[in-house]
Design an enzyme around this catalytic site. Structure first.
Site, PDB file in Angstrom:
ATOM      1  N   CYS A 180       0.834  -1.200   0.000  1.00  0.00           N
ATOM      2  CA  CYS A 180       0.000   0.000   0.000  1.00  0.00           C
ATOM      3  C   CYS A 180       0.875   1.258   0.000  1.00  0.00           C
ATOM      4  O   CYS A 180       1.879   1.330  -0.713  1.00  0.00           O
ATOM      5  CB  CYS A 180      -0.966  -0.064   1.176  1.00  0.00           C
ATOM      6  SG  CYS A 180      -2.394   1.035   1.061  1.00  0.00           S
ATOM      7  N   THR A 181       0.546   2.255   0.805  1.00  0.00           N
ATOM      8  CA  THR A 181       1.305   3.502   0.813  1.00  0.00           C
ATOM      9  C   THR A 181       2.643   3.369   1.537  1.00  0.00           C
ATOM     10  O   THR A 181       3.385   4.348   1.636  1.00  0.00           O
ATOM     11  CB  THR A 181       0.487   4.635   1.453  1.00  0.00           C
ATOM     12  OG1 THR A 181       0.048   4.234   2.755  1.00  0.00           O
ATOM     13  CG2 THR A 181      -0.710   4.988   0.595  1.00  0.00           C
TER      14      THR A 181
END
Length: 228
Positions: free
Chosen positions: A103-104
């Protein structure tokens, strides 16, 4: 006897629990593996859902790792200029076989200067920010570029974890883990990507996340300035 594989997953306040839990479940199923949940201290940290998780190893006590992994979540924004975390990731990456994220978390790797010139994945809302950090954004669920392996948003962490295990231990070992956790997804809706969800749902999701995304863009721009 062969040395155990050592997996280290960063744990930090306001992380997305599933970003960590998916890979942790996969990595922990590798026979003889050591799984380290890493933070500055061993004090419990609250995830984005508000309940507490307990690190197992500090940055100072962390052994050499085969895999270092950074999950994402709201707390990722604060890590973008956290010198202690970024310095630790640089040190851990230097000796690791794979430097990875979900993800981030890839934005944190980028802020540490660890994705320059690498193809990388991220959550779809934040993927374009990777370019500011010298990475090459790729709209895929899992991306491998040399010794970097990055996963897309949240649930991609399981696909990502199986990919890492396959690289380290072979496809059969990864398949055994997949069977053991009965990972056979059949979602009730085809809305798990912008392409499947359609423009109306995408607009609603982006509106809901507007404030958080503005903070994330600001943190990424600041990190890009530091790297420059």
């Amino acid at each position: 006897m062969a040395a155990p594989l050592r997996f280290g997953i960063l744990m930090f306040p306001d992380l997305m629990q599933l970003d960590l839990a998916g890979p942790a479940e996969v990595f922990g199923a590798v026979p003889g593996a050591e799984l380290h949940l890493l933070w500055k201290t061993r004090e419990p940290v609250a995830n984005s859902a508000g309940w507490r998780m307990v690190p197992t190893t500090t940055f100072a006590d962390c052994p050499p790792l085969d895999v270092v992994c950074v999950p994402g979540g709201r707390g990722q924004v604060g890590l973008m200029d956290d010198d202690a975390t970024l310095d630790f990731l640089r040190r851990a990456s230097a000796g690791a076989r794979f430097t990875t994220s979900v993800c981030t978390g890839s934005l944190v790797l980028g802020a540490a200067g660890l994705l320059r010139g690498y193809r990388a994945a991220c959550h779809w809302m934040s993927r374009d920010q990777l370019a500011l950090l010298g990475a090459i954004p790729v709209a895929e669920r899992v991306v491998r570029d040399r010794d970097r392996i990055t996963g897309g948003g949240v649930t991609a962490g399981i696909d990502f974890g199986l990919t890492v295990v396959a690289e380290l231990c072979g496809p059969e070992a990864a398949k055994l883990v997949q069977l053991g956790i009965e990972y056979d997804p059949a979602p009730p809706f085809a809305a798990g990507s912008p392409e499947g969800a359609g423009p109306d749902l995408v607009a609603q999701a982006e509106a809901r996340a507007k404030g958080r995304q503005e903070q994330r863009w600001a943190a990424t721009r600041k990190a890009a300035e530091r790297l420059a």
